[in-house]
Design an enzyme around this catalytic site. Structure first.
Site, PDB file in Angstrom:
ATOM      1  N   TYR A 137       1.194  -1.250   0.220  1.00 43.55           N
ATOM      2  CA  TYR A 137       0.082   0.109   0.215  1.00 43.55           C
ATOM      3  C   TYR A 137       0.766   1.622  -0.039  1.00 43.55           C
ATOM      4  O   TYR A 137       1.537   1.651   1.462  1.00 43.55           O
ATOM      5  CB  TYR A 137      -0.707   0.188   1.712  1.00 43.55           C
ATOM      6  CG  TYR A 137      -1.992   1.189   1.711  1.00 43.55           C
ATOM      7  CD1 TYR A 137      -2.076   2.183   0.066  1.00 43.55           C
ATOM      8  CD2 TYR A 137      -2.828   0.907   2.946  1.00 43.55           C
ATOM      9  CE1 TYR A 137      -3.244   2.992   0.616  1.00 43.55           C
ATOM     10  CE2 TYR A 137      -3.596   1.933   2.995  1.00 43.55           C
ATOM     11  CZ  TYR A 137      -3.897   3.079   2.376  1.00 43.55           C
ATOM     12  OH  TYR A 137      -4.921   4.246   2.093  1.00 43.55           O
ATOM     13  N   LYS A 167      -1.158  -0.953  -4.202  1.00 43.49           N
ATOM     14  CA  LYS A 167      -2.035  -0.095  -3.660  1.00 43.49           C
ATOM     15  C   LYS A 167      -1.306   1.315  -4.046  1.00 43.49           C
ATOM     16  O   LYS A 167      -1.286   1.842  -3.280  1.00 43.49           O
ATOM     17  CB  LYS A 167      -2.780   0.100  -2.531  1.00 43.49           C
ATOM     18  CG  LYS A 167      -4.288   0.905  -2.922  1.00 43.49           C
ATOM     19  CD  LYS A 167      -4.531   0.292  -1.286  1.00 43.49           C
ATOM     20  CE  LYS A 167      -5.796   1.803  -1.366  1.00 43.49           C
ATOM     21  NZ  LYS A 167      -6.033   2.167   0.189  1.00 43.49           N
ATOM     22  N   ASP A 194      -9.246   8.687  -5.650  1.00 41.60           N
ATOM     23  CA  ASP A 194     -10.709   8.385  -6.435  1.00 41.60           C
ATOM     24  C   ASP A 194     -10.786   9.675  -7.309  1.00 41.60           C
ATOM     25  O   ASP A 194     -11.136   9.743  -8.722  1.00 41.60           O
ATOM     26  CB  ASP A 194     -11.367   8.826  -5.506  1.00 41.60           C
ATOM     27  CG  ASP A 194     -11.168   7.660  -5.093  1.00 41.60           C
ATOM     28  OD1 ASP A 194     -11.242   6.511  -5.350  1.00 41.60           O
ATOM     29  OD2 ASP A 194     -12.336   7.293  -3.794  1.00 41.60           O
ATOM     30  N   GLU A 195      -9.789  10.404  -7.471  1.00 42.98           N
ATOM     31  CA  GLU A 195      -9.898  12.175  -8.374  1.00 42.98           C
ATOM     32  C   GLU A 195      -9.396  12.101  -9.569  1.00 42.98           C
ATOM     33  O   GLU A 195      -8.985  12.928 -10.502  1.00 42.98           O
ATOM     34  CB  GLU A 195      -9.044  13.405  -7.269  1.00 42.98           C
ATOM     35  CG  GLU A 195      -7.961  12.861  -7.157  1.00 42.98           C
ATOM     36  CD  GLU A 195      -7.361  12.490  -5.096  1.00 42.98           C
ATOM     37  OE1 GLU A 195      -6.567  13.008  -4.536  1.00 42.98           O
ATOM     38  OE2 GLU A 195      -7.938  11.486  -5.336  1.00 42.98           O
TER      39      GLU A 195
END
Length: 305
Positions: A137, A167, A194-195
């Site tokens: 991550y 990730k 997400d952007e």
């Protein structure tokens, strides 16, 4: 190894008013995420306040999600800790309860400053659950591990057999794409911001992703991928711009971990407060945030139960 197609949610950890974990909402939570197009969960990570939970609490949360998810819904357990032995124990537990996979960010202390240090950290955790895919991550804003991820892939290649991918929660779409291209896409590069889903799709990647605003805006975020796959670029752009507008609102109220958790209450699932030292939103802030979300038409487009 299987690569994830679709968006995985990073859920919040439900808590009681006194700060104890609250497992009761998780079945309804899981059903809502599946209904709105998510394909799995990445639990006990940053959105889930994982570093602020005890090991026993983290295990209880993992067991509750495993019991609640519908068939085929992936459960990836974040097992990162400042104590490597604790991470190993959490990894073994995840394997024992049948989780789909495990993951870990670099610890915030001590800070990891070299690729070899990071590889050894990942290698130790991955070896504790050898039958599960392991994801690193990458979120350097949280832990200061500003290391080149392409170098990480080169270093783990052939060394960590169950290393599945990354990730990737960082701003460099160039580096993300270079990692995606490594050895013709050998590793699963899960987009973590997400952007910027749409520009990542345009580069040919982002078959899968893990997001935090998917908790309440999953319909629109999964809709970006659907529209792109159907060749409807204008709809994909509109949905990406709307998703950025939602993010602009939560950034006014201390970000996804604090504001996002309160949005869940506004859409019908009260997940309780954040743990100290997070500064919880006041009722006045909640009212202002609700007004800002109404201005952008959020409640007509958010996740539904």
């Amino acid at each position: 190894m299987e690569k994830i197609i679709g968006l995985v949610d990073a859920p919040f950890t439900p808590m009681k008013p006194n700060g104890d974990i609250n497992l009761e909402p998780i079945p309804r939570y899981a059903a809502m995420l599946a209904k709105n197009g998510l394909v799995g969960v990445f639990i006990n990570g940053s959105s889930g306040e994982g570093y602020m939970l005890t090991p026993d609490e983290r295990k209880a949360v993992a067991e509750a999600w495993m019991a609640a998810v519908p068939e085929g819904f992936k459960v990836i357990v974040h097992v990162g800790s400042c104590c490597l032995r604790e991470s190993e124990d959490l990894a073994r537990h995840a394997e024992k309860i049948g989780a789909w996979g495990i993951g870990s960010m670099a610890p915030p202390f001590p800070k990891i400053g070299r690729i070899e240090e990071l590889v050894k950290y990942c290698e130790t955790i991955a070896a504790a659950a050898p039958s599960l895919p392991f994801y690193y991550y990458h979120i350097p804003a949280f832990n200061g591990a500003f290391l080149p991820m392409l170098d990480l892939l080169k270093a783990v290649d052939g060394r960590i057999p169950n290393f599945a991918g990354i990730k990737y929660t960082f701003e460099s779409l160039y580096e993300y794409n270079q990692c995606r291209l490594y050895k013709d896409g050998k590793y699963d590069m899960l987009h973590g911001q997400d952007e910027t889903i749409l520009p990542s799709l345009a580069q040919g990647g982002a078959r899968g992703g893990i997001g935090g605003t998917t908790n309440y805006n999953g319909r629109e975020l999964t809709g970006i991928i659907k529209a792109w796959n159907e060749g409807d670029i204008e709809s994909a752009r509109e949905k990406q711009n709307f998703s950025q507008a939602v993010i602009n609102v939560i950034c006014n109220f201390r970000g996804n971990i604090v504001a996002g958790k309160r949005i869940m209450k506004l859409i019908g699932l009260d997940l309780g407060p954040n743990r100290v030292p997070f500064r919880n939103m006041t009722d006045e802030e909640e009212a202002i945030m609700k007004g800002q979300l109404e201005e952008i038409g959020f409640f007509g487009r958010c996740n539904k139960f």
